[in-house]
Scaffold this active site. Structure first.
Site, PDB file in Angstrom:
ATOM      1  N   SER A   1      -1.320   0.773  46.588  1.00 58.72           N
ATOM      2  CA  SER A   1      -2.531   0.231  45.613  1.00 58.72           C
ATOM      3  C   SER A   1      -3.642   0.142  46.611  1.00 58.72           C
ATOM      4  CB  SER A   1      -2.404  -1.209  45.190  1.00 58.72           C
ATOM      5  OG  SER A   1      -3.444  -1.614  44.788  1.00 58.72           O
TER       6      SER A   1
ATOM      7  N   TYR B   1       0.904  -9.557  47.311  1.00 56.11           N
ATOM      8  CA  TYR B   1       0.933  -8.188  46.675  1.00 56.11           C
ATOM      9  C   TYR B   1       0.404  -7.351  47.796  1.00 56.11           C
ATOM     10  CZ  TYR B   1      -0.128  -4.642  43.321  1.00 56.11           C
ATOM     11  OH  TYR B   1      -0.122  -3.420  42.243  1.00 56.11           O
TER      12      TYR B   1
ATOM     13  N   LYS C   1       2.300  -4.147  49.280  1.00 57.01           N
ATOM     14  CA  LYS C   1       1.836  -2.761  48.964  1.00 57.01           C
ATOM     15  C   LYS C   1       1.558  -2.100  50.610  1.00 57.01           C
ATOM     16  CE  LYS C   1       1.934  -2.208  44.792  1.00 57.01           C
ATOM     17  NZ  LYS C   1       2.842  -1.273  44.278  1.00 57.01           N
TER      18      LYS C   1
END
Length: 254
Positions: A147, A160, A164
């Site tokens: 991402s 998150y 990533k």
């Protein structure tokens, strides 16, 4: 160019917005897919849709394998199940991911643990399992969906962003370990993509996001699918350890 005929691919999170677009892209180029996800009925319906959309003369149709990526035992069984069903694995796309957003000072241990377990640890276990058949075949394509926020950070997403960014580092290490065997490992890093998740945002929120993107719009799932199809191809044999950023210019990282 970029024909994937005769190649078998595993896609995790296959019935989600980006996952289904990736599956469509690979299937349209002739790959045979093992679709994985945690929702059995959604997966079955999507498998039927793929089989109807792409008439396949050179394989027996796509299959689905239900797997809860939060369950280590089920994760360990996924690659063997695909090999049993399709016979080989040429392409693996680690796409599945969850969010459990919270500010760092309020983030609970389980919000951290769940995101790391599904977004990072499951991908590690699947890459480890895929290495053996790919090394033997002296061919493989691993594509991990990261991402833009793994590179830029994002408030409320420490878990998150960590997962990533971790996936990117892990991919680079793995790419170096397997390069001499004809296996590549790369990342595709989407920016904001139009999915059911972004559709839930109100107009004001969507306008604020679009204002941060030079192209003035969110990306389409198919634009991520196209990037994955390229990296999965035989033609991309000399690209490894790379991150392909597909974000409309929102973050120009090179």
């Amino acid at each position: 160019m970029f024909s994937l005929k005769g190649m078998n691919a595993l896609v995790t999170g296959a019935s989600g917005g980006i996952g289904s677009a990736i599956a469509h892209a690979l299937a349209s180029q002739g790959a045979r897919l093992a679709l994985s996800g945690s929702n059995a009925s959604k997966l079955r319906a999507f498998r039927d849709e793929l089989n109807e959309t792409y008439a396949h003369h050179d394989h027996d149709g796509h299959v689905e394998i239900t797997c809860d990526l939060g369950n280590a035992t089920q994760v360990e069984e996924l690659v063997p199940a695909m090999l049993d069903t399709l016979g080989s694995m040429d392409i693996m796309v680690n796409n599945a991911g969850i969010t459990r957003d919270n500010l760092g000072m309020r983030m609970k241990d389980e919000e951290w643990d769940q995101v790391i377990r599904i977004n990072l640890e499951a991908s590690f276990r699947l890459m480890r399992a895929a290495a053996k058949p790919m090394m033997k075949a002296r061919f493989g394509r691993i594509i991990n969906i990261t991402s833009v926020v793994g590179a830029t950070g994002n408030p409320g997403q420490m878990n998150y962003c960590a997962a990533k960014a971790g996936l990117t580092g892990m991919t680079k290490a793995f790419a170096q370990e397997v390069a001499s065997r004809g296996i590549t490992a790369n990342c595709v890093a989407p920016g904001f993509i139009r999915t059911a998740m972004t559709a839930a945002l109100d107009e004001k929120q969507q306008a604020a996001i679009n204002a941060r993107i030079p192209m003035g719009r969110m990306g389409e799932g198919a634009e991520i699918g196209a990037a994955v199809a390229f990296l999965a191809s035989r033609e991309a044999a000399y690209v490894t350890g790379e991150t392909l950023h597909v974000n409309g210019g929102m973050a120009m990282l090179g």
